[in-house]
Design a protein around this motif. Structure first.
Motif, PDB file in Angstrom:
ATOM      1  N   PHE A 107       0.732  -0.946   0.162  1.00 49.76           N
ATOM      2  CA  PHE A 107       0.018   0.023  -0.103  1.00 49.76           C
ATOM      3  C   PHE A 107       0.842   1.191   0.124  1.00 49.76           C
ATOM      4  N   LYS A 108       1.475   1.348  -1.071  1.00 55.37           N
ATOM      5  CA  LYS A 108       2.653   2.422  -1.268  1.00 55.37           C
ATOM      6  C   LYS A 108       2.393   3.350  -2.570  1.00 55.37           C
ATOM      7  N   LEU A 109       2.333   4.809  -2.155  1.00 57.02           N
ATOM      8  CA  LEU A 109       2.244   5.749  -3.304  1.00 57.02           C
ATOM      9  C   LEU A 109       3.664   5.680  -4.069  1.00 57.02           C
ATOM     10  N   ALA A 110       3.377   5.790  -5.362  1.00 59.41           N
ATOM     11  CA  ALA A 110       4.583   5.680  -6.436  1.00 59.41           C
ATOM     12  C   ALA A 110       4.321   6.634  -7.492  1.00 59.41           C
ATOM     13  N   SER A 111       4.821   7.775  -7.510  1.00 59.38           N
ATOM     14  CA  SER A 111       4.901   8.705  -8.688  1.00 59.38           C
ATOM     15  C   SER A 111       3.386   9.393  -8.650  1.00 59.38           C
ATOM     16  N   GLN A 112       2.970  10.089  -9.760  1.00 62.45           N
ATOM     17  CA  GLN A 112       1.814  10.573  -9.782  1.00 62.45           C
ATOM     18  C   GLN A 112       1.115  10.404 -11.096  1.00 62.45           C
ATOM     19  N   ILE A 113       0.018  10.395 -11.252  1.00 64.99           N
ATOM     20  CA  ILE A 113      -0.750  10.146 -12.652  1.00 64.99           C
ATOM     21  C   ILE A 113      -0.944  11.373 -13.419  1.00 64.99           C
ATOM     22  N   THR A 114      -0.750  11.051 -14.622  1.00 61.08           N
ATOM     23  CA  THR A 114      -1.084  12.216 -15.540  1.00 61.08           C
ATOM     24  C   THR A 114      -2.547  12.193 -15.853  1.00 61.08           C
ATOM     25  N   LEU A 115      -3.003  13.640 -15.825  1.00 64.68           N
ATOM     26  CA  LEU A 115      -4.260  13.700 -15.639  1.00 64.68           C
ATOM     27  C   LEU A 115      -5.053  13.781 -16.943  1.00 64.68           C
ATOM     28  N   ALA A 116      -4.541  13.858 -18.051  1.00 61.96           N
ATOM     29  CA  ALA A 116      -5.055  14.066 -19.586  1.00 61.96           C
ATOM     30  C   ALA A 116      -5.860  13.040 -19.567  1.00 61.96           C
ATOM     31  N   PRO A 117      -5.791  11.658 -19.622  1.00 60.23           N
ATOM     32  CA  PRO A 117      -6.482  10.743 -19.950  1.00 60.23           C
ATOM     33  C   PRO A 117      -7.626  10.365 -18.759  1.00 60.23           C
ATOM     34  N   CYS A 118      -7.703  10.942 -17.574  1.00 48.80           N
ATOM     35  CA  CYS A 118      -8.327  10.682 -16.651  1.00 48.80           C
ATOM     36  C   CYS A 118      -9.696  11.286 -16.327  1.00 48.80           C
TER      37      CYS A 118
END
Length: 289
Positions: A95-106
């Motif tokens: 249960f660990k965070l890693a990086s950040q999602i790119t918002l364009a396709p979200c």
């Protein structure tokens, strides 16, 4: 304490994530529910479900999920909805965070008790101090009492794999912490996503020490023989099948898990379709968290 559920999901990959807030005891215990101290003691249990079809090993990829704090929020008060990304090691088993999602396709939206859909994507802000750190978050003020659904989707290519992800979570808005409003039926709606986890236990019945029932859905139809892992925050499952935290869906796609305490539990489901190809991808990987 109050459990919180995340239900939470490249050719094509579908991810679905669901978060729900659950109390330590049944909500129908009205003599406890109507006492102000009941709400003051609510905590969060999140479920991340990771399901992989028998015989298929998931690709190592990042999973998205959504969070909205505790189960109960006062109507008219603000709360934050988070869109998070994690690289869950050991085949997505922590249960660990890693990086950040790119918002364009979200996409990211809230569905109110009356069915109104509110787009949260324009109001998302970055919590990171540097590029690709932290996570996205948006302030939301519930104007209606009852059950709200948060839904996130993503459709993108990762090298030669298509990734389609989705995430769900729920919270209840109340105009009084002395009474719990009718929860509504949004939790039982199937969005007919590529891969989806549906909560089959009514939110009012969610409690630590009692079964939580989920249904794994593949394009609106039950998916059998999916190995579903429930990962409490702070726990790392064994690298092979972990009998304490993994269940296999039956012929109707159902799995059950009994949380022993209030906590965040990550739920992820993955399904690989090597025959689903396109001009830019050579396989399809469905995933739900």
């Amino acid at each position: 304490s109050t459990p919180h559920i995340y239900l939470l999901h490249l050719t094509s990959t579908f991810y679905t994530s669901q978060l729900l807030s659950v109390p330590h005891n049944y909500f129908q215990k009205t003599h406890e529910m109507n006492h102000p101290k009941y709400f003051a003691n609510l905590t969060t249990l999140s479920l991340l479900i990771m399901a992989t079809c028998t015989g298929l090993k998931p690709t190592h990829a990042h999973d998205t999920w959504v969070e909205a704090g505790s189960l109960a929020h006062r109507q008219g008060d603000w709360l934050y909805v988070d869109l998070r990304l994690g690289n869950h090691g050991n085949n997505h088993r922590d249960f660990k965070l890693a990086s950040q999602i790119t918002l364009a396709p979200c996409t990211l939206e809230v569905s109110s008790p009356s069915g109104q859909q509110i787009d949260l994507k324009p109001s998302l802000t970055d919590t990171g101090n540097a590029e690709k750190e932290g996570y996205w978050t948006a302030k939301y003020i519930p104007q209606e009492a009852g059950l709200h659904e948060v839904l996130h989707t993503l459709d993108t290519l990762h090298h030669t794999t298509r990734a389609i992800k989705s995430g769900k979570t729920y919270f209840v808005s109340t105009d009084s912490f002395n009474a719990f409003p009718a929860a509504g039926k949004q939790y039982s709606i199937c969005h007919r996503l590529g891969l989806e986890l549906m909560l089959k236990t009514p939110p009012a019945d969610l409690a630590a020490g009692h079964p939580v029932r989920l249904q794994v859905m593949r394009s609106g139809k039950p998916l059998a023989n999916a190995s579903v892992a429930f990962i409490p925050r702070g726990t790392t499952l064994t690298s092979e099948r972990d009998p304490d935290y993994e269940r296999t869906s039956d012929a109707s796609g159902y799995v059950e898990f009994v949380p022993i305490e209030g906590n965040l539990i990550l739920a992820v489901v993955h399904h690989l379709e090597k025959e689903e190809t396109g001009p830019d991808y050579d396989q399809t990987h469905y995933s739900a968290t």
